[in-house]
Write an enzyme that holds these catalytic residues in place. Structure first.
Site, PDB file in Angstrom:
ATOM      1  N   LYS A 160       0.850  -1.174   0.000  1.00  0.00           N
ATOM      2  CA  LYS A 160       0.000   0.000   0.000  1.00  0.00           C
ATOM      3  C   LYS A 160       0.891   1.231   0.000  1.00  0.00           C
ATOM      4  CE  LYS A 160      -3.430   2.568   2.672  1.00  0.00           C
ATOM      5  NZ  LYS A 160      -4.255   2.618   3.892  1.00  0.00           N
ATOM      6  N   PRO A 192       5.016   8.089   1.549  1.00  0.00           N
ATOM      7  CA  PRO A 192       5.364   7.374   0.314  1.00  0.00           C
ATOM      8  C   PRO A 192       6.765   6.779   0.359  1.00  0.00           C
ATOM      9  CG  PRO A 192       4.360   9.503  -0.174  1.00  0.00           C
ATOM     10  CD  PRO A 192       4.635   9.484   1.300  1.00  0.00           C
ATOM     11  N   SER A 193       6.977   5.750  -0.452  1.00  0.00           N
ATOM     12  CA  SER A 193       8.276   5.097  -0.623  1.00  0.00           C
ATOM     13  C   SER A 193       8.817   4.505   0.672  1.00  0.00           C
ATOM     14  CB  SER A 193       9.302   6.088  -1.210  1.00  0.00           C
ATOM     15  OG  SER A 193       8.849   6.617  -2.434  1.00  0.00           O
ATOM     16  N   ARG A 194       7.935   4.225   1.601  1.00  0.00           N
ATOM     17  CA  ARG A 194       8.310   3.653   2.905  1.00  0.00           C
ATOM     18  C   ARG A 194       9.215   4.586   3.704  1.00  0.00           C
ATOM     19  NH1 ARG A 194       4.563   1.217   1.379  1.00  0.00           N
ATOM     20  NH2 ARG A 194       4.196  -1.021   1.491  1.00  0.00           N
ATOM     21  N   LEU A 195       9.220   5.878   3.368  1.00  0.00           N
ATOM     22  CA  LEU A 195       9.997   6.866   4.116  1.00  0.00           C
ATOM     23  C   LEU A 195       9.073   7.500   5.158  1.00  0.00           C
ATOM     24  CD1 LEU A 195      12.008   8.480   1.174  1.00  0.00           C
ATOM     25  CD2 LEU A 195      12.707   6.635   2.721  1.00  0.00           C
TER      26      LEU A 195
END
Length: 212
Positions: free
Chosen positions: A9, A188-191
């Site tokens: 997700k 976003p981007s797992r950041l």
């Protein structure tokens, strides 16, 4: 079945910055809880309680928070349950709240203490009658031969106490006094944004950003 490794997700609703959070993590938690309540999420008061028993084996389950104040996070349960025995042997515990729709998580670590009996009495008296009878009927976490045993015990205590069952001596409240509270906001981007409050020896809170 779809591969679990392929489930992903993208989190993009909001951000979380050190400059925007309240200096007091309890106030910050109440603010997030209020947003979860206003969003009408399913059971926003549900939390995971993790404990470790005398054998060193961790255990976790879902409970409902019943209060939060300057002391910490309040919940009620059977003192003779699995979690009750764990907390008797090792009062250190952790809580996790997860509000998927808001892409948020709160992680809490601290030491658990029993509430004063008068608080447990007051809360128990406020519960629905069936729940009060259930607290007497259930020998929580013990093996039983079938559901009929539980129903028979409930009928026995309903007949015994009528409309005014007292609080069982084995049932009551706890407060988790936090030493660490972490607020997680999906990005976003797992950041992801992670802001942690650590209680200092003088009781003040130190705020820091953690790497995702």
């Amino acid at each position: 079945m779809k591969s679990l490794a392929d489930l992903r997700k993208t989190y993009s609703r909001e951000s979380l910055n050190e400059s925007a959070v309240d200096p007091d993590p309890i106030i910050q938690f109440k603010s997030w809880m209020e947003e979860a309540l206003n969003a009408e999420l399913p059971e926003p008061n549900a939390m995971t309680l993790a404990t470790v028993g005398a054998d060193g084996i961790p255990s976790a389950r879902i409970l409902l928070i019943k209060g939060v104040d300057e002391r910490g996070f309040v919940f009620y349960t059977n003192y003779d349950s699995h979690k009750g025995h764990d907390l008797e042997a090792n009062p250190n515990a952790a809580l996790v709240f997860y509000w998927a729709e808001l892409e948020r998580q709160v992680r809490i670590e601290g030491r658990v203490e029993k509430l004063p009996e008068i608080e447990s009495d007051e809360y128990f008296a406020s519960r629905p009658l069936d729940s009060r009878i259930g607290a007497w009927a259930s020998e929580q976490s013990r093996e039983m031969s079938g559901r009929m045993v539980l129903l028979a015990r409930a009928a026995k205590y309903a007949a015994r106490f009528g409309l005014n069952p007292p609080r069982p001596p084995h049932w009551g409240g706890y407060v988790l006094v936090p030493k660490l509270i972490e607020f997680w906001q999906g990005r976003p981007s797992r950041l992801h944004d992670r802001i942690a409050y650590a209680r200092q020896p003088d009781g003040a809170w130190r705020i820091a950003r953690l790497a995702p």
